[in-house]
Design an enzyme around this catalytic site. Structure first.
Site, PDB file in Angstrom:
ATOM      1  N   GLY A 177       0.707  -1.476  -0.179  1.00  0.00           N
ATOM      2  CA  GLY A 177      -0.202   0.383  -0.087  1.00  0.00           C
ATOM      3  C   GLY A 177       0.870   1.355  -0.035  1.00  0.00           C
ATOM      4  N   GLN A 225       3.370  10.588   1.644  1.00  0.00           N
ATOM      5  CA  GLN A 225       4.304   9.198   2.066  1.00  0.00           C
ATOM      6  C   GLN A 225       4.881   9.660   0.625  1.00  0.00           C
ATOM      7  OE1 GLN A 225       2.423   4.739   2.336  1.00  0.00           O
ATOM      8  NE2 GLN A 225       3.908   5.155   3.303  1.00  0.00           N
ATOM      9  N   HIS A 283      -4.502   1.185   7.517  1.00  0.00           N
ATOM     10  CA  HIS A 283      -2.644   1.634   8.023  1.00  0.00           C
ATOM     11  C   HIS A 283      -2.357   3.374   6.613  1.00  0.00           C
ATOM     12  CE1 HIS A 283       1.766   1.470   7.640  1.00  0.00           C
ATOM     13  NE2 HIS A 283       1.677   2.189   6.646  1.00  0.00           N
ATOM     14  N   GLU A 284      -3.379   2.909   5.291  1.00  0.00           N
ATOM     15  CA  GLU A 284      -2.815   3.676   4.114  1.00  0.00           C
ATOM     16  C   GLU A 284      -4.068   5.385   4.830  1.00  0.00           C
ATOM     17  OE1 GLU A 284      -0.385   3.776   3.207  1.00  0.00           O
ATOM     18  OE2 GLU A 284      -0.221   1.110   2.801  1.00  0.00           O
ATOM     19  N   HIS A 335      -1.991   7.621   7.314  1.00  0.00           N
ATOM     20  CA  HIS A 335      -1.256   8.083   6.516  1.00  0.00           C
ATOM     21  C   HIS A 335      -1.374   9.859   5.864  1.00  0.00           C
ATOM     22  CE1 HIS A 335       2.537   6.436   6.047  1.00  0.00           C
ATOM     23  NE2 HIS A 335       2.154   5.245   5.812  1.00  0.00           N
ATOM     24  N   CYS A 365       6.355  -0.622   7.539  1.00  0.00           N
ATOM     25  CA  CYS A 365       5.663   0.862   6.031  1.00  0.00           C
ATOM     26  C   CYS A 365       6.938   0.887   5.476  1.00  0.00           C
ATOM     27  CB  CYS A 365       5.295   1.717   7.372  1.00  0.00           C
ATOM     28  SG  CYS A 365       4.660   3.180   7.027  1.00  0.00           S
ATOM     29  N   LEU A 366       6.720   1.269   3.831  1.00  0.00           N
ATOM     30  CA  LEU A 366       7.660   1.665   3.131  1.00  0.00           C
ATOM     31  C   LEU A 366       8.365   3.261   3.299  1.00  0.00           C
ATOM     32  CD1 LEU A 366       5.789   1.684  -0.043  1.00  0.00           C
ATOM     33  CD2 LEU A 366       7.508  -0.576   0.716  1.00  0.00           C
TER      34      LEU A 366
HETATM   35 ZN    ZN Z   1       2.384   2.875   6.076  1.00  0.00          ZN
END
Ligand code: ZN
Length: 169
Positions: A46, A51, A130-131, A134, A88-89
């Site tokens: 995701g 981000q 989660h997204e 963000h 998380c990225l």
């Molecule tokens: Zn994340």
């Protein structure tokens, strides 16, 4: 290749609240494409607008139920809170345990601007929440207790330093 750069923890872009989009235009469609490319290139499930320094409520997700490109998502229903591992990225090499509802119903605009309802559970539900976090400037560090925070503190410090130096993923 997508020209989007995934920001690391400490980058101010991650703390910005994203604005809802009016409608899905060619610009949003292009952003969705680039975001999906960046997500796959980084091996993620995701990715949300903030981000990649896009201040719009856009997210892409592919967590076992196929690729979804969503705008302005809202949770209509959430049940069965469960603890699960999350990465998380924007936090490479960090894994934490977070409690979240296991089943959710989300309403959003799809990549064509059509309002849709998604019933998600398991990893898909977790990744979606989660997204969506963000989009509100909320990250995994905000959802853990002091004990977990202490464990990842050295990694957090390193990421903050990298973000300050302008390093992206
Ligand atoms: Zn994340």
């Amino acid at each position: 290749m997508s020209n989007l750069k995934i920001r690391l923890y400490g980058d101010p872009a991650l703390r910005k609240k994203a604005s809802p989009v009016g409608k899905i235009t060619a610009e949003e469609k292009k952003l969705f494409e680039n975001m999906a490319q960046a997500m796959y290139a980084a091996g993620g499930v995701g990715l949300a607008g903030p981000q990649v320094n896009i201040n719009k409520q856009l997210l892409v997700i592919d967590a076992g139920a196929g690729l979804f490109k969503l705008a302005n998502p809202k949770i209509l229903k959430a049940v069965c809170v469960k603890s699960g591992e999350e990465g998380c990225l924007s936090f490479p090499e960090v894994t934490v345990k977070i409690k979240r509802p296991e089943k959710i119903v989300v309403e959003a605009l799809n990549h064509e601007g059509v309002k849709i309802r998604i019933e998600a559970e398991g990893l898909f539900a977790r990744a979606l929440q989660h997204e969506m976090d963000h989009l509100m400037g909320v990250m995994i560090v905000d959802r853990i207790g002091m004990r977990q925070r202490l464990l990842i503190l050295p990694k957090l410090k390193r990421l903050k330093k990298m973000a300050k130096e302008g390093i992206t993923r």
